[in-house]
Every structure is written in structure tokens, then in C-alpha cells.
Design a protein around this motif. Structure first.
Motif, short mmCIF file in Angstrom:
data_model
loop_
_atom_site.label_atom_id
_atom_site.label_comp_id
_atom_site.label_asym_id
_atom_site.label_seq_id
_atom_site.Cartn_x
_atom_site.Cartn_y
_atom_site.Cartn_z
N LEU A 1 -5.29 3.87 0.34
CA LEU A 1 -5.15 2.50 0.81
C LEU A 1 -4.92 1.52 -0.33
O LEU A 1 -4.02 0.68 -0.26
CB LEU A 1 -6.39 2.09 1.61
CG LEU A 1 -6.43 0.65 2.08
CD1 LEU A 1 -5.28 0.35 3.04
CD2 LEU A 1 -7.77 0.35 2.73
N ASP B 1 -3.65 1.98 -3.24
CA ASP B 1 -2.30 2.13 -3.79
C ASP B 1 -1.26 1.45 -2.90
O ASP B 1 -0.34 0.80 -3.39
CB ASP B 1 -1.95 3.61 -3.97
CG ASP B 1 -2.82 4.30 -5.00
OD1 ASP B 1 -3.51 3.60 -5.78
OD2 ASP B 1 -2.82 5.56 -5.02
N CYS B 2 -1.41 1.60 -1.60
CA CYS B 2 -0.49 0.95 -0.66
C CYS B 2 -0.57 -0.57 -0.76
O CYS B 2 0.45 -1.25 -0.74
CB CYS B 2 -0.80 1.39 0.77
SG CYS B 2 -0.49 3.12 1.12
N GLN B 3 -1.79 -1.07 -0.87
CA GLN B 3 -1.97 -2.53 -0.97
C GLN B 3 -1.39 -3.06 -2.29
O GLN B 3 -0.77 -4.12 -2.31
CB GLN B 3 -3.45 -2.88 -0.85
CG GLN B 3 -3.98 -2.67 0.55
CD GLN B 3 -5.48 -2.81 0.64
OE1 GLN B 3 -6.21 -2.56 -0.32
NE2 GLN B 3 -5.95 -3.23 1.81
N TYR C 1 -1.45 0.51 7.29
CA TYR C 1 -0.87 1.28 6.19
C TYR C 1 -0.79 2.79 6.43
O TYR C 1 -0.19 3.50 5.62
CB TYR C 1 -1.69 1.07 4.90
CG TYR C 1 -1.74 -0.36 4.46
CD1 TYR C 1 -0.67 -0.94 3.79
CD2 TYR C 1 -2.86 -1.14 4.70
CE1 TYR C 1 -0.72 -2.25 3.38
CE2 TYR C 1 -2.92 -2.45 4.29
CZ TYR C 1 -1.85 -3.01 3.63
OH TYR C 1 -1.89 -4.31 3.22
N ARG C 2 -1.40 3.28 7.48
CA ARG C 2 -1.52 4.72 7.70
C ARG C 2 -2.10 5.38 6.45
O ARG C 2 -1.61 6.38 5.95
CB ARG C 2 -0.18 5.36 8.06
CG ARG C 2 0.41 4.91 9.37
CD ARG C 2 -0.43 5.43 10.53
NE ARG C 2 0.22 5.24 11.81
CZ ARG C 2 -0.16 4.31 12.68
NH1 ARG C 2 -1.13 3.48 12.40
NH2 ARG C 2 0.44 4.21 13.84
N ALA C 3 -3.17 4.76 5.91
CA ALA C 3 -3.76 5.18 4.65
C ALA C 3 -5.28 5.24 4.76
O ALA C 3 -5.87 4.71 5.70
CB ALA C 3 -3.35 4.22 3.54
N ARG D 1 1.05 -1.70 -4.01
CA ARG D 1 2.52 -1.61 -3.88
C ARG D 1 3.05 -2.78 -3.08
O ARG D 1 4.07 -3.39 -3.43
CB ARG D 1 2.87 -0.28 -3.23
CG ARG D 1 4.30 0.15 -3.43
CD ARG D 1 4.59 1.56 -2.87
NE ARG D 1 3.59 2.55 -3.26
CZ ARG D 1 2.80 3.22 -2.43
NH1 ARG D 1 2.89 3.02 -1.13
NH2 ARG D 1 1.93 4.09 -2.87
N GLU D 2 2.34 -3.13 -2.00
CA GLU D 2 2.75 -4.25 -1.17
C GLU D 2 2.65 -5.57 -1.94
O GLU D 2 3.53 -6.43 -1.83
CB GLU D 2 1.89 -4.30 0.08
CG GLU D 2 2.30 -5.39 1.06
CD GLU D 2 1.41 -5.42 2.27
OE1 GLU D 2 1.93 -5.10 3.35
OE2 GLU D 2 0.22 -5.75 2.14
N PRO E 1 -1.91 8.76 2.21
CA PRO E 1 -1.84 7.84 1.08
C PRO E 1 -3.19 7.15 0.85
O PRO E 1 -4.01 7.05 1.76
CB PRO E 1 -0.79 6.81 1.50
CG PRO E 1 -0.20 7.28 2.77
CD PRO E 1 -1.06 8.36 3.31
#
Length: 148
Positions: free
Chosen positions: A137, A139-141, A85-87, A143-144, A135
Motif C-alpha cells: 500500500l 508503495d502505491c501511495q 489500490y488493491r494493495a 507512486r500516486e 502490492p
């Protein structure tokens, strides 16, 4: 993130053929890992960044050590989160900000001249801005998960 998927291997170029190049990557990996461990202990030194750098070095210099880092319960999740995720986990961001604040407060006591205090404050602000740009992590998860 408790477990790391088996397909989490970093997609870097294969280990160099040259024995010298492998040794250089291995030495750089161990140096970065040592700095990462120090960064976990010492305030103001970014431990996670050095651990990620060591993983990249080991991926090129020693796939066996790289796999050990990926499978380690402390380093594996951070490496996987960065690769995927680059998070950065929210908890890690909070810890980084707390550590930076403590290091800044100590620096304000240690540095006598105002120029040193101003330079140190600017450095801490730049590091904080870099962390803020990463970002979160979770939040990225989320969103995914909403995409599926």
C-alpha cells in the motif's frame, strides 16, 4: 492511513431487490465477518480476505452494515486500501508472513507423516506467494503522490 475519505463507498451493484437475495448476502456477510475475526485470532486463517469478502456481501445485502464496516477504525482502512489500490499495508504483509511461519512450524510438529508435512508446506507456500503478489500500500501511495 488514519482517515477514510467520504467518497470511499465500494462501487458494487445496488442491493438486490429480492428480499431472499438480500438475506443470502447478509448471511454470507456475517459468516465471512465471523471467519475474518477468527482469522485475526487463529494463525493460518486469512482474516483480511474474509473481512473484504464480508464488505462485498454487505454492500449488496445491507448498506447500513457495510457503512458500519467502512467507518470502523479496524476494518475501514483495510477495506478502503483494497478498494482504492488493491494493495496491502506493509505491516499487514509482515504480520501475515509471521503468522504463516508460526502456523507452518506448528504444522510441522502436528503432522506425523511426511506426506502431510509436504502438503502443508506446499499450501503455505501457495498462500505466501499470493501475499507476495499483492502490492504494498505505501508503495502505491508514494507512486500516486509522485504523479501529482
Amino acid at each position: 492511513m488514519d482517515s477514510i475519505p467520504e467518497d470511499a463507498a465500494m462501487t458494487l451493484s445496488p442491493a438486490p431487490v429480492s428480499r431472499l437475495a438480500r438475506c443470502v448476502w447478509l448471511v454470507l456477510g456475517w459468516l465471512a465477518l465471523a471467519m475474518g475475526i477468527l482469522g485475526i485470532i487463529l494463525p493460518g486463517l486469512p482474516g483480511t480476505v474474509f473481512i473484504l469478502a464480508s464488505a462485498a456481501c454487505f454492500a449488496k445485502g445491507s448498506p447500513r452494515v457495510y457503512q458500519a464496516l467502512l467507518n470502523h477504525r479496524l476494518t475501514g482502512p483495510s477495506i478502503y486500501a483494497w478498494q482504492q489500490y488493491r494493495a496491502m499495508p506493509r505491516r499487514a504483509k509482515l504480520a501475515a508472513y509471521t503468522t504463516l511461519f508460526i502456523a507452518w512450524a506448528v504444522g510441522m510438529v502436528v503432522f506425523a507423516p511426511w506426506a502431510g508435512k509436504i502438503a502443508y508446506t506446499l499450501l503455505m507456500m501457495v498462500i505466501s506467494a499470493g501475499i507476495a503478489c499483492m502490492p504494498v500500500l505505501e508503495d502505491c501511495q508514494a507512486r500516486e503522490a509522485r504523479q501529482y
